[in-house]
Design an enzyme around this catalytic site. Structure first.
Site, PDB file in Angstrom:
ATOM      1  N   TYR A 296       0.715  -1.125  -0.088  1.00 21.17           N
ATOM      2  CA  TYR A 296      -0.044  -0.132  -0.186  1.00 21.17           C
ATOM      3  C   TYR A 296       0.897   1.250   0.140  1.00 21.17           C
ATOM      4  O   TYR A 296       0.633   2.201  -0.553  1.00 21.17           O
ATOM      5  CB  TYR A 296      -1.005   0.075   1.269  1.00 21.17           C
TER       6      TYR A 296
ATOM      7  N   CYS B 139      -8.034  10.383   1.404  1.00 21.19           N
ATOM      8  CA  CYS B 139      -7.409   9.034   1.402  1.00 21.19           C
ATOM      9  C   CYS B 139      -6.233   9.392   0.618  1.00 21.19           C
ATOM     10  O   CYS B 139      -5.027   8.741   1.419  1.00 21.19           O
ATOM     11  CB  CYS B 139      -8.570   8.075   0.519  1.00 21.19           C
ATOM     12  N   HIS B 140      -6.205   9.895  -0.308  1.00 21.77           N
ATOM     13  CA  HIS B 140      -4.934   9.969  -0.815  1.00 21.77           C
ATOM     14  C   HIS B 140      -4.379  11.571  -1.416  1.00 21.77           C
ATOM     15  O   HIS B 140      -3.473  11.649  -2.136  1.00 21.77           O
ATOM     16  CB  HIS B 140      -4.724   9.322  -1.845  1.00 21.77           C
ATOM     17  N   GLY B 141      -5.158  12.456  -0.892  1.00 25.09           N
ATOM     18  CA  GLY B 141      -4.795  13.929  -0.841  1.00 25.09           C
ATOM     19  C   GLY B 141      -5.220  14.213  -2.506  1.00 25.09           C
ATOM     20  O   GLY B 141      -4.449  15.129  -3.073  1.00 25.09           O
TER      21      GLY B 141
END
Lengths: 409, 175
Positions: A296, B139-141
């Site tokens: 991840y 979550c991932h910007g």
């Protein structure tokens, strides 16, 4: 065909009766009784047995959990809570199963690292290594689908993020994702099929484990000095020597896993998964299980969707070709003064990647993940193939029995 | 028959049986694969009607359509101007604001981040709206602007605009 005379190999007439019709008695005698193990194997060689036992425990606890679990989006979360509160010893079954999964990965990671450090993947055990990587892949798929079943927030959003990885594939991606989910989003169809697959895949793993063990028994086990067995003096019989040794390892393992199951059953769990799945609210941090976190971290380290997905799957796929990337004839890192330290650094790096994979992907953590990513691939693609040009391996001992005698002094 | 003729006949038989077998196997696998695609009842969950008369300027609501969140925002004049004046060349997925709305003040978007499917923040007044005052995916910007276009972060495309129509001034039909 001419009738063979029934042999009287064993004292017990029932065993003779079986053996004549299906020679499994002699098979077990050969493979698990007389099977020669190198004398110098250390406790790292017990982790294969530990992994097999853990797999059996997972299958048994899983079957009993399935008797009380309902794979429906409206009922799944409550059925898990019912297992925890109302079903007799349901809490124990579930904690064994959830922590068992984590310990399965701990054991398998140690088993893989042992194989890498002592060069167990090299000729003639390449196929054995490949089967092992298959098992690892199947384990990841199985644990991922198992994590979805409690239908908490982390289950739902973990499933959403992972299945969205497939939508990064050009052209067919979106269709492939819908096909995998059976819906436009993670929904009841998804939960149902994940349950079906989560139930059956462990049996597939068990089958591949059978091949994995059969393959290692063809040329025999590797050992810490990485040299071949040359005479009977180099080995001991599997029974009783290895059986006893593995039993001691199992006792220690049992104490550790029991300590977690009884005193810290939620140590490796995410609190958010005790909130029922809500398709309209995403948790602030989607955290994968720690055992998948290194990959991840690689996914998030890349600022491009497709690039991240390719590198993440590439990080796993590259394991398959490790036997051909490493062209050193010396198996064990004990005799490779340079590679040994790069190998150790690889282990540390993998651990660090896992750590940052569970933290938000920003600032220093992102930088660490990127450095980790570069080392991960650099290790396989640059260090491993080219180090043999610079490294002078130490001279190998003449035989395993020599190693054994010198260490006994 | 000569040896050559016999062999040719043998080859033909072999090849044709393999072909028929392969086609048969593929035909047999197809229903199994197809069964994993969305079922008819899933596909039938087509449309959602939403009453938008209560929404104040600057306010957003979230409704569910096909299991996904849909954002409906009544934009302020500032937000509209901000969305319009952006130079298309700086956009990762260039699209003019006018192509993304039917009525200027109403912005309708599928509230699913195009990166890995999280629901971006920005609907509640207390939420972080990101650097471009639209939405921010934690979550991932990924940062989206007041037209739902991707401005910064890993998401490859703008937030999707679902098919919708105005039934009258106070009702939107999505789907």
């Amino acid at each position: 065909m001419k009738d063979q005379k029934e042999s009287k190999k064993y004292n017990n007439s029932f065993l003779n009766w079986i053996e004549f019709r299906l020679p499994i008695i002699s098979y077990f005698e050969r493979e698990y009784g007389d099977y020669p193990m190198p004398k110098n194997c250390n406790y790292f060689w017990s982790f294969g047995a530990l992994a097999t036992i853990t797999l059996i425990v997972m299958i048994v606890s899983g079957i009993f959990l399935a008797m009380n679990y309902t794979p429906h989006t409206d009922l799944a979360f409550d059925s898990v809570e019912r297992i925890m509160r109302d079903v007799n010893y349901g809490w124990l079954l579930r904690y064994i199963h959830s922590n068992g999964a984590a310990f399965f990965f701990i054991v398998v990671y140690i088993h893989i690292l042992r194989g890498m450090y002592y060069g167990s993947y090299k000729y003639p055990r390449e196929l054995n290594w490949i089967l092992g990587v298959f098992i690892y892949l199947l384990m990841m798929a199985t644990s991922f689908m198992g994590y979805v079943l409690p239908w908490g927030q982390m289950s739902y959003w973990g499933a959403t993020v992972i299945t969205n990885l497939f939508s990064a594939i050009p052209i067919i991606g979106e269709g492939l994702k819908t096909w995998l989910l059976g819906d436009y989003t993670v929904g009841n169809a998804t939960l149902n099929r994940f349950f079906a697959l989560h139930y059956v895949l462990p049996f597939v793993i068990l089958g591949v484990v059978g091949l994995h063990v059969a393959a290692v028994h063809v040329h025999g086990s590797n050992n810490p000095s990485g040299i071949d067995i040359k005479s009977k003096n180099d080995t001991v019989k599997f029974f009783p020597y290895m059986v006893i040794k593995d039993t001691i390892a199992l006792c220690v393992f049992g104490v550790l896993i029991s300590a977690v199951i009884f005193f810290g059953p939620n140590l490796m769990a995410e609190v958010d998964n005790y909130i029922p799945a809500d398709p309209l609210v995403t948790p602030a941090h989607i955290v994968p299980n720690w055992y998948l976190a290194p990959f991840y971290a690689i996914l998030r380290a890349v600022p491009d969707k497709l690039g991240g997905v390719v590198l993440m799957f590439g990080a796993i796929a590259i394991l398959f070709v490790l036997p051909w990337l490493d062209n050193s004839k010396v198996r064990s890192c004990n005799f490779r003064p340079l590679y040994k330290w790069f190998m150790m650094l690889f282990f540390v790096n993998f651990f660090v990647l896992g750590y940052v994979g569970m933290l938000p992907a920003e600032g220093t953590y992102l930088l660490i993940a990127r450095i980790g990513l570069v080392y991960y691939f650099g290790f396989f693609l640059i260090i491993t193939p080219f180090i043999t040009r610079f490294e002078k391996p130490k001279s190998l001992p003449a035989s395993i029995s020599d190693v054994y005698l010198s260490s006994a002094k | 028959m000569t040896e050559v003729k016999k062999n040719k006949r043998r080859d033909f038989l072999q090849l044709s049986s393999i072909t028929i077998g392969a086609v048969g196997t593929a035909a047999f696998i197809w229903p199994f694969l197809k069964s994993m695609n969305p079922a008819e009842d899933t596909l039938a969950l087509g449309t959602t009607e939403v009453d938008i008369s209560d929404i104040q300027e600057g306010q957003s609501i979230t409704v569910k359509w096909r299991g996904k969140p849909v954002f409906i925002r009544k934009r302020t004049q500032d937000e509209i101007n901000l969305a319009k004046k952006v130079d298309l060349k700086v956009l990762k997925d260039p699209q003019a604001d006018s192509k993304r709305v039917k009525k200027e003040e109403w912005l309708v978007l599928v509230g699913v981040c195009t990166h890995l499917g999280c629901v971006p923040l920005g609907q509640k007044l207390t939420d972080s709206k990101g650097e471009y005052d639209g939405w921010y995916c934690p979550c991932h910007g990924s940062h989206y602007d007041t037209s739902g276009r991707i401005r910064k972060g890993p998401a490859p495309t703008n937030l999707a605009v679902p098919p919708y129509s105005f039934l009258n001034d106070s009702t939107i039909k999505i789907g």
